[in-house]
Design an enzyme around this catalytic site. Structure first.
Site, mmCIF file in Angstrom:
data_model
loop_
_atom_site.group_PDB
_atom_site.id
_atom_site.type_symbol
_atom_site.label_atom_id
_atom_site.label_comp_id
_atom_site.label_asym_id
_atom_site.label_seq_id
_atom_site.Cartn_x
_atom_site.Cartn_y
_atom_site.Cartn_z
ATOM 1 N N ASP A 78 -11.486 -33.468 -4.013
ATOM 2 C CA ASP A 78 -10.812 -34.281 -3.005
ATOM 3 C C ASP A 78 -11.727 -35.458 -2.671
ATOM 4 O O ASP A 78 -12.579 -35.388 -1.793
ATOM 5 C CB ASP A 78 -10.533 -33.434 -1.759
ATOM 6 N N GLU A 170 -18.081 -29.732 7.564
ATOM 7 C CA GLU A 170 -16.682 -29.896 7.150
ATOM 8 C C GLU A 170 -15.998 -28.569 7.470
ATOM 9 O O GLU A 170 -15.971 -27.661 6.657
ATOM 10 C CB GLU A 170 -16.601 -30.237 5.659
ATOM 11 N N GLU A 179 -8.228 -21.168 9.803
ATOM 12 C CA GLU A 179 -9.489 -20.551 9.360
ATOM 13 C C GLU A 179 -10.514 -20.432 10.473
ATOM 14 O O GLU A 179 -11.548 -19.800 10.306
ATOM 15 C CB GLU A 179 -10.111 -21.277 8.160
ATOM 16 N N HIS A 325 -6.525 -32.487 -0.113
ATOM 17 C CA HIS A 325 -6.205 -31.085 -0.417
ATOM 18 C C HIS A 325 -5.607 -30.372 0.792
ATOM 19 O O HIS A 325 -5.030 -29.293 0.650
ATOM 20 C CB HIS A 325 -7.459 -30.344 -0.918
#
Length: 385
Positions: A78, A170, A179, A325
């Site tokens: 990405d 990130e 997540e 992505h």
């Protein structure tokens, strides 16, 4: 040639007949293993070492999944994502040069390498998965072992030898919060970041918009078409297929021409001050005025993050920006609704951790369209397959 065409046809049919028909797009797949964790009514999990909490078992599965190289291939491929981080870090070189940096959830260590390129004196690369050993090899291969120290452990448990000047991470998932990685960054910020330290990124915003989504109808039409192909009637499966397609959040690309109104900012986080408690019940109101005649078939969310360099860098996952992505997250209506120019769509979106697995999300929409009855609908965001 004929054989090749037949094989291609079979592959297409196999894909279209899969349970939820997701497009063949590269994306993170950590949810797959998380969703397979055995649960019982004690809230405990059986392991080779005895019993551990359900959350610990879920975390273990999560970190195990992140050791898979495929996930990191997707992220590094990405270029929008990776170049945004690289540009932001290098633009902050005056704030990074000679300073101490922590890279939270370092993965392959590429952000740590960028920080050394920007002049960091020391980088602590925290990685909880088994990938940490491979990250050390990356550091050595780049001749940076004197300046990057890979720390294998969970962010909430590691002990650093000193306070840090900069946090880079990130941490973003689908719809920003999938997540549940941001709480780990917050923990590091509160425990290890010096007063007035730099956070990369420093701000994050979630957007929402009403959309047209003809893919849903196309997928349901499959059950008409496949019956014609084999001279049988499979249309009885259409209601079930509709429930499968629309019952939960779908991660997929949304075309900009399918956006039916000006997107709304539903929530913005100041990452220098947001708390973990703030993430337990995220809510935002929205109000749209549609552009013109169309079939409204759902809502889409996406996010952007801002890096506070001298020339700020924006990493956007918007349909109006270059593909990433993360794509977009779609919540389908039970039935399409025809909208026209100035049709009002208003309501509230609520995002909370899933009660069974805190790395998943529950997204609740409460909305009304013009004078129609208000609708409230829960969309689970679980394995995102």
């Amino acid at each position: 040639m004929q054989h090749a065409q037949t094989k291609e046809g079979h592959e297409k049919i196999d894909k279209e007949q899969s349970d939820c028909y997701e497009p063949l797009k590269k994306r993170k797949t950590v949810g797959t293993s998380l969703s397979q964790i055995y649960e019982d009514n004690t809230g405990l999990q059986a392991t080779s070492d005895g019993l551990c909490s359900k959350k610990e078992a879920q975390d273990d599965s999560y970190f195990s999944a992140y050791a898979d190289i495929g996930i990191h291939e997707d992220m590094l491929a990405d270029t929008v994502r990776t170049n945004a981080y690289r540009l932001a870090i290098l633009r902050c070189w005056e704030q990074i040069r000679g300073k101490v940096v922590v890279d939270v959830r370092a993965g392959t260590g590429i952000l740590s390498l960028f920080c050394v390129q920007a002049g960091a004196r020391k980088v602590y690369a925290i990685e909880a998965s088994a990938l940490a050993e491979e990250t050390r090899k990356v550091v050595t291969a780049n001749g940076m072992e004197g300046r990057i120290e890979v720390v294998c452990g969970r962010a909430e448990e590691v002990e650093l030898p000193e306070k840090v000047d900069v946090i880079v991470s990130e941490w973003m998932g689908y719809s920003l919060l999938y997540e549940s990685m941001l709480p780990s960054v917050i923990h590091i910020r509160d425990k290890w970041l010096k007063q007035g330290g730099l956070m990369l990124p420093s701000e994050a915003t979630i957007y929402l918009a009403p959309i047209a989504d003809v893919e849903v109808e196309d997928r349901l039409q499959f059950w008409e078409d496949i019956g014609t192909k084999y001279h049988v009637d499979m249309s009885a499966l259409k209601p079930y297929a509709h429930r499968c397609v629309t019952r939960k959040v779908q991660v997929k690309p949304v075309e900009m021409e399918d956006i039916l109104a000006t997107p709304a900012k539903v929530v913005t986080f100041d990452l220098t001050t947001v708390s973990a408690e703030d993430l337990s019940n995220v809510q935002g109101a929205f109000s749209f005025s549609c552009y013109g005649w169309s079939q409204m078939q759902g809502f889409a969310t996406w996010f952007d993050v801002l890096f506070p360099s001298p020339r700020p860098v924006l990493l956007s996952t918007s349909p109006y920006s270059e593909d990433t992505h993360w794509m977009q997250s779609v919540m389908s209506l039970d039935k399409p609704v025809q909208v026209t120019q100035d049709t009002r769509v208003s309501g509230v979106i609520k995002i909370t951790p899933n009660s069974r697995n805190n790395r998943f999300l529950d997204m609740t929409l409460k909305y009304s369209i013009d004078d129609r009855e208000e609708v409230e609908r829960l969309y689970p965001m679980d394995d995102c397959r």
